[in-house]
Scaffold this motif. Sequence first.
Motif, PDB file in Angstrom:
ATOM      1  N   MET A 249     -11.797  -4.526 -15.250  1.00 34.69           N
ATOM      2  CA  MET A 249     -12.201  -5.702 -14.535  1.00 34.69           C
ATOM      3  C   MET A 249     -10.977  -6.797 -14.325  1.00 34.69           C
ATOM      4  SD  MET A 249     -14.767  -6.819 -12.812  1.00 34.69           S
ATOM      5  CE  MET A 249     -16.382  -6.522 -13.245  1.00 34.69           C
ATOM      6  N   ASP A 250     -10.199  -6.807 -15.454  1.00 35.74           N
ATOM      7  CA  ASP A 250      -8.979  -7.684 -15.374  1.00 35.74           C
ATOM      8  C   ASP A 250      -8.132  -7.070 -14.461  1.00 35.74           C
ATOM      9  OD1 ASP A 250      -9.818  -9.655 -17.413  1.00 35.74           O
ATOM     10  OD2 ASP A 250      -8.376  -8.570 -18.998  1.00 35.74           O
ATOM     11  N   CYS A 251      -7.638  -5.999 -14.402  1.00 42.29           N
ATOM     12  CA  CYS A 251      -6.894  -5.140 -13.087  1.00 42.29           C
ATOM     13  C   CYS A 251      -7.497  -5.358 -11.904  1.00 42.29           C
ATOM     14  CB  CYS A 251      -6.863  -3.688 -13.732  1.00 42.29           C
ATOM     15  SG  CYS A 251      -5.605  -2.627 -12.544  1.00 42.29           S
ATOM     16  N   ALA A 252      -8.967  -5.099 -11.786  1.00 38.63           N
ATOM     17  CA  ALA A 252      -9.396  -5.281 -10.630  1.00 38.63           C
ATOM     18  C   ALA A 252      -9.200  -6.864 -10.165  1.00 38.63           C
ATOM     19  CB  ALA A 252     -10.870  -5.060 -10.523  1.00 38.63           C
ATOM     20  N   ALA A 253      -9.289  -7.744 -10.827  1.00 37.39           N
ATOM     21  CA  ALA A 253      -9.165  -9.149 -10.755  1.00 37.39           C
ATOM     22  C   ALA A 253      -7.747  -9.581 -10.216  1.00 37.39           C
ATOM     23  CB  ALA A 253      -9.523 -10.152 -11.977  1.00 37.39           C
ATOM     24  N   ALA A 254      -6.777  -8.986 -10.998  1.00 37.35           N
ATOM     25  CA  ALA A 254      -5.381  -8.852 -10.421  1.00 37.35           C
ATOM     26  C   ALA A 254      -5.118  -8.495  -9.115  1.00 37.35           C
ATOM     27  CB  ALA A 254      -4.357  -8.152 -11.827  1.00 37.35           C
ATOM     28  N   PHE A 255      -5.768  -7.282  -8.898  1.00 38.28           N
ATOM     29  CA  PHE A 255      -5.330  -6.757  -7.511  1.00 38.28           C
ATOM     30  C   PHE A 255      -5.995  -7.514  -6.524  1.00 38.28           C
ATOM     31  CE2 PHE A 255      -5.182  -1.983  -8.122  1.00 38.28           C
ATOM     32  CZ  PHE A 255      -4.108  -1.963  -8.785  1.00 38.28           C
ATOM     33  N   ILE A 256      -7.252  -8.155  -6.807  1.00 37.57           N
ATOM     34  CA  ILE A 256      -7.854  -9.116  -5.844  1.00 37.57           C
ATOM     35  C   ILE A 256      -7.101 -10.316  -5.685  1.00 37.57           C
ATOM     36  CG2 ILE A 256     -10.158 -10.462  -5.354  1.00 37.57           C
ATOM     37  CD1 ILE A 256     -11.433  -8.043  -6.372  1.00 37.57           C
ATOM     38  N   ILE A 257      -6.953 -11.025  -6.705  1.00 35.14           N
ATOM     39  CA  ILE A 257      -5.927 -12.298  -6.667  1.00 35.14           C
ATOM     40  C   ILE A 257      -4.544 -12.236  -5.994  1.00 35.14           C
ATOM     41  CG2 ILE A 257      -4.482 -13.754  -8.446  1.00 35.14           C
ATOM     42  CD1 ILE A 257      -6.587 -13.467 -10.356  1.00 35.14           C
ATOM     43  N   GLY A 258      -4.065 -10.902  -6.057  1.00 36.27           N
ATOM     44  CA  GLY A 258      -2.478 -10.682  -5.525  1.00 36.27           C
ATOM     45  C   GLY A 258      -2.800 -10.519  -4.164  1.00 36.27           C
ATOM     46  N   GLY A 259      -3.864  -9.624  -3.656  1.00 37.54           N
ATOM     47  CA  GLY A 259      -3.875  -9.589  -2.246  1.00 37.54           C
ATOM     48  C   GLY A 259      -4.563 -10.774  -1.629  1.00 37.54           C
ATOM     49  N   ALA A 260      -5.340 -11.425  -2.351  1.00 42.37           N
ATOM     50  CA  ALA A 260      -6.019 -12.615  -1.429  1.00 42.37           C
ATOM     51  C   ALA A 260      -5.003 -13.666  -1.253  1.00 42.37           C
ATOM     52  CB  ALA A 260      -7.072 -13.342  -2.240  1.00 42.37           C
TER      53      ALA A 260
ATOM     54  N   SER B 205      -5.359  -3.760   1.231  1.00 39.50           N
ATOM     55  CA  SER B 205      -5.770  -2.570   0.096  1.00 39.50           C
ATOM     56  C   SER B 205      -5.831  -2.834  -1.205  1.00 39.50           C
ATOM     57  CB  SER B 205      -4.514  -1.700   0.467  1.00 39.50           C
ATOM     58  OG  SER B 205      -4.172  -1.241   1.783  1.00 39.50           O
ATOM     59  N   PHE B 206      -5.013  -3.775  -1.807  1.00 38.23           N
ATOM     60  CA  PHE B 206      -5.295  -4.266  -3.270  1.00 38.23           C
ATOM     61  C   PHE B 206      -6.557  -4.748  -3.139  1.00 38.23           C
ATOM     62  CE2 PHE B 206      -0.603  -3.525  -3.606  1.00 38.23           C
ATOM     63  CZ  PHE B 206      -0.738  -3.004  -4.711  1.00 38.23           C
ATOM     64  N   ILE B 207      -7.041  -5.805  -2.289  1.00 28.40           N
ATOM     65  CA  ILE B 207      -8.502  -6.238  -2.207  1.00 28.40           C
ATOM     66  C   ILE B 207      -9.333  -5.263  -2.289  1.00 28.40           C
ATOM     67  CG2 ILE B 207     -10.103  -7.680  -1.073  1.00 28.40           C
ATOM     68  CD1 ILE B 207      -7.581  -9.405  -0.147  1.00 28.40           C
ATOM     69  N   CYS B 208      -9.465  -4.330  -1.501  1.00 31.82           N
ATOM     70  CA  CYS B 208     -10.668  -3.262  -1.522  1.00 31.82           C
ATOM     71  C   CYS B 208     -10.307  -2.189  -2.786  1.00 31.82           C
ATOM     72  CB  CYS B 208     -10.183  -2.286  -0.334  1.00 31.82           C
ATOM     73  SG  CYS B 208     -10.706  -3.248   1.212  1.00 31.82           S
ATOM     74  N   VAL B 209      -9.294  -2.051  -3.247  1.00 31.36           N
ATOM     75  CA  VAL B 209      -9.307  -1.193  -4.381  1.00 31.36           C
ATOM     76  C   VAL B 209      -9.714  -2.156  -5.708  1.00 31.36           C
ATOM     77  CG1 VAL B 209      -7.727  -0.139  -6.369  1.00 31.36           C
ATOM     78  CG2 VAL B 209      -7.322   0.356  -3.653  1.00 31.36           C
ATOM     79  N   GLY B 210      -9.396  -3.246  -5.698  1.00 31.84           N
ATOM     80  CA  GLY B 210     -10.031  -4.433  -6.697  1.00 31.84           C
ATOM     81  C   GLY B 210     -11.587  -4.316  -6.579  1.00 31.84           C
ATOM     82  N   ALA B 211     -12.182  -4.226  -5.447  1.00 29.05           N
ATOM     83  CA  ALA B 211     -13.510  -4.378  -5.228  1.00 29.05           C
ATOM     84  C   ALA B 211     -14.072  -3.249  -5.706  1.00 29.05           C
ATOM     85  CB  ALA B 211     -13.979  -4.847  -3.985  1.00 29.05           C
TER      86      ALA B 211
ATOM     87  N   LEU C  52     -12.745  -1.072  -7.954  1.00 28.56           N
ATOM     88  CA  LEU C  52     -12.917  -0.997  -9.603  1.00 28.56           C
ATOM     89  C   LEU C  52     -13.729  -1.967 -10.066  1.00 28.56           C
ATOM     90  CD1 LEU C  52      -8.742  -1.163 -10.004  1.00 28.56           C
ATOM     91  CD2 LEU C  52     -10.487   0.796 -10.339  1.00 28.56           C
ATOM     92  N   MET C  53     -13.946  -2.842  -9.518  1.00 27.60           N
ATOM     93  CA  MET C  53     -15.102  -3.892 -10.006  1.00 27.60           C
ATOM     94  C   MET C  53     -16.555  -3.375  -9.975  1.00 27.60           C
ATOM     95  SD  MET C  53     -14.376  -7.719  -8.911  1.00 27.60           S
ATOM     96  CE  MET C  53     -13.516  -8.800  -9.777  1.00 27.60           C
ATOM     97  N   VAL C  54     -16.699  -2.416  -8.884  1.00 29.21           N
ATOM     98  CA  VAL C  54     -17.826  -1.741  -8.820  1.00 29.21           C
ATOM     99  C   VAL C  54     -18.106  -0.556  -9.985  1.00 29.21           C
ATOM    100  CG1 VAL C  54     -19.276  -0.025  -7.461  1.00 29.21           C
ATOM    101  CG2 VAL C  54     -18.384  -1.976  -6.463  1.00 29.21           C
ATOM    102  N   ILE C  55     -16.849   0.182 -10.099  1.00 31.66           N
ATOM    103  CA  ILE C  55     -16.946   1.196 -11.220  1.00 31.66           C
ATOM    104  C   ILE C  55     -17.192   0.506 -12.672  1.00 31.66           C
ATOM    105  CG2 ILE C  55     -15.415   2.463 -12.267  1.00 31.66           C
ATOM    106  CD1 ILE C  55     -13.855   3.221  -9.456  1.00 31.66           C
ATOM    107  N   ASP C  56     -16.530  -0.550 -12.745  1.00 33.29           N
ATOM    108  CA  ASP C  56     -16.555  -1.386 -14.175  1.00 33.29           C
ATOM    109  C   ASP C  56     -18.017  -1.588 -14.243  1.00 33.29           C
ATOM    110  OD1 ASP C  56     -15.115  -2.338 -16.533  1.00 33.29           O
ATOM    111  OD2 ASP C  56     -16.211  -3.915 -15.789  1.00 33.29           O
ATOM    112  N   SER C  57     -18.601  -2.047 -13.171  1.00 37.64           N
ATOM    113  CA  SER C  57     -20.178  -2.506 -13.263  1.00 37.64           C
ATOM    114  C   SER C  57     -21.133  -1.449 -13.585  1.00 37.64           C
ATOM    115  CB  SER C  57     -20.635  -3.154 -12.026  1.00 37.64           C
ATOM    116  OG  SER C  57     -20.783  -2.413 -11.058  1.00 37.64           O
ATOM    117  N   PHE C  58     -20.713  -0.324 -13.337  1.00 32.57           N
ATOM    118  CA  PHE C  58     -21.567   0.979 -13.905  1.00 32.57           C
ATOM    119  C   PHE C  58     -21.265   1.180 -15.468  1.00 32.57           C
ATOM    120  CE2 PHE C  58     -21.785   2.111  -9.197  1.00 32.57           C
ATOM    121  CZ  PHE C  58     -23.031   1.780  -9.006  1.00 32.57           C
ATOM    122  N   ARG C  59     -19.973   1.061 -15.751  1.00 33.60           N
ATOM    123  CA  ARG C  59     -19.516   1.005 -17.120  1.00 33.60           C
ATOM    124  C   ARG C  59     -20.093   0.331 -18.100  1.00 33.60           C
ATOM    125  NH1 ARG C  59     -13.439   1.131 -17.130  1.00 33.60           N
ATOM    126  NH2 ARG C  59     -13.995   1.832 -19.699  1.00 33.60           N
ATOM    127  N   HIS C  60     -20.231  -1.014 -17.686  1.00 33.30           N
ATOM    128  CA  HIS C  60     -20.396  -2.456 -18.410  1.00 33.30           C
ATOM    129  C   HIS C  60     -21.744  -2.883 -17.799  1.00 33.30           C
ATOM    130  CE1 HIS C  60     -17.011  -1.577 -20.856  1.00 33.30           C
ATOM    131  NE2 HIS C  60     -16.308  -1.648 -19.814  1.00 33.30           N
TER     132      HIS C  60
END
Length: 167
Positions: free
Chosen positions: A103-114, A149-155, A157-165
Amino acid sequence: MPEAAHPLQGGADRRWVWFALAAAIIVIDQLTKLWFNGAYSYGEVRTVIPGYFNFTLLYNPGAAFSFLADAGGWQKWFFTLLAFGVSGYLGWQIVQRRFSALMDCAAAFIIGGALGNVIDRMLHGHVIDFIQVHYYDSWYYPAFNLADSFICVGAALMVIDSFRHPN
């Protein structure tokens, strides 16, 4: 018993890694936009993979898929404030160690893209897009850029993480 260390902690505080990743994404995004904006004329299309993939230069004053592109200018400020709000929230969650490493990685992707797209809005009044995916002449996906692209990949990853946690 001490709290479990963050997977990337390794005993040291490495939250800065996620902010460095976001900064690297911003730099890469801006360098690619700078190059395409200088090397292409507006609307120019160059085929990379015939029938599937082109590079082009287009400007998007709105959001994804040119949403609100013709709204008269207020959308620039709305999307800028939204990007700052989301980035601030995600950054604060990283600082507070509320996320898993994924989720930290996903957040970094979204922050950088946004923030990469915010820079475009502030400097140019629009976002620079240059990637065009299509299927011959029958279907075209709206042009996009690396920040998108980074925003979409980050999103994703967040969905994947939500299934893991799930919480």
